[in-house]
Enzyme design. Sequence first.
Site, PDB file in Angstrom:
ATOM      1  N   HIS A   1      -6.175  -0.361   1.560  1.00  0.00           N
ATOM      2  CA  HIS A   1      -5.686  -0.465   2.925  1.00  0.00           C
ATOM      3  C   HIS A   1      -6.077  -1.794   3.590  1.00  0.00           C
ATOM      4  O   HIS A   1      -5.395  -2.239   4.508  1.00  0.00           O
ATOM      5  CB  HIS A   1      -6.210   0.692   3.777  1.00  0.00           C
ATOM      6  CG  HIS A   1      -5.592   2.011   3.443  1.00  0.00           C
ATOM      7  ND1 HIS A   1      -5.725   2.599   2.207  1.00  0.00           N
ATOM      8  CD2 HIS A   1      -4.839   2.860   4.182  1.00  0.00           C
ATOM      9  CE1 HIS A   1      -5.092   3.756   2.200  1.00  0.00           C
ATOM     10  NE2 HIS A   1      -4.535   3.935   3.384  1.00  0.00           N
TER      11      HIS A   1
ATOM     12  N   GLU B   1       8.128   1.374  -0.886  1.00  0.00           N
ATOM     13  CA  GLU B   1       8.074   0.012  -0.348  1.00  0.00           C
ATOM     14  C   GLU B   1       9.181  -0.877  -0.900  1.00  0.00           C
ATOM     15  O   GLU B   1       9.742  -1.721  -0.185  1.00  0.00           O
ATOM     16  CB  GLU B   1       6.695  -0.600  -0.625  1.00  0.00           C
ATOM     17  CG  GLU B   1       5.584  -0.078   0.256  1.00  0.00           C
ATOM     18  CD  GLU B   1       5.120   1.325  -0.092  1.00  0.00           C
ATOM     19  OE1 GLU B   1       4.485   1.982   0.759  1.00  0.00           O
ATOM     20  OE2 GLU B   1       5.397   1.766  -1.224  1.00  0.00           O
TER      21      GLU B   1
END
Length: 327
Positions: free
Chosen positions: A129, A60
Amino acid sequence: MAKMTMVQAVRDAMRVAMEQDERVVVFGEDVGPNGGVFRATDGLHKEYGEKRIFDTPLAESAIIGHAVGMAALGMKPIAEIQFMGFIYEAMDQIASQAGRLRSRSGGRFNIPMVLRTPFGGGVKTPELHSDSLETIFMHSPGWKIAIPSNPYDAKGMLLAAIEDPDPVLFMESMPLYRSVKQEVPEEAYTVPLGQANIVKEGQDATILTYGNMVRVSQRAVEQLEKERDASIEIVDLRTLIPLDMETIASSVEKTGRVVVVTEHVRTAGAASEIITRINERSILHVKAPIQRVTGLDTPYPISALEDDWLPSPKRIQEALADVLDFD
């Protein structure tokens, strides 16, 4: 016009932007030939090729660092973080680089990038998530925060975010991806960032909310208005930065009773900031203590406990009853 789900509207916004401006590129984990974990980029790789839409490593910080560099040099990158809970890995690039470069350079550089990411509960995801982390970005100056609640807004707000000269966090509620269909223009249009929408007009109390909580609030209000003589206004904030205080203040001063509904954890969240701004601007119009309905002050729970953790129509109705019955 075409009937689209929200994920289709998001995809169509990227298609339109890539068609109109060759500086627009899309990248992230599995967004290329695979079309993304939610198929939000499905077909774009075939249409625009490897140089315009491509996969990245599972890193990321590299995704956002790449976007910052491209944006500073005149591109318009759309970077996807696959789930919002994975975004911690990129916080240095987000807060220290993207959010500060315009100020650090004295305005010589802008960062016209969009960070797209799914978030939110209600779909029984594994750990990390479903986290709702918008408050972290509210406390990271330099970013705008857009959170659509329906397909029409999703396309128009994403196109506005792509055109914006500053970095925009574009949060997409996972439960909304395929649960709602709406007429959406196939051509380009924008929904201005910083402009709230009155979803339902009312006279007795105001709900301030965004994302999937708009739909949850609508269910709560529909049931409550059947059971008691009350008229509830629902305001979809659409963006948290900038926050449309004109619309908020107008609704608050009309009804005098307010409930703020958000999905993030309770302490020091967007709800707290919204309530503070109401107190600063419209306190003399408030007839009852402002209530907030939020997630809980715990890590996001296992799926078996998710329904108890998230704001529900019942919890919203209880908060509305508190403000309506306060004398």
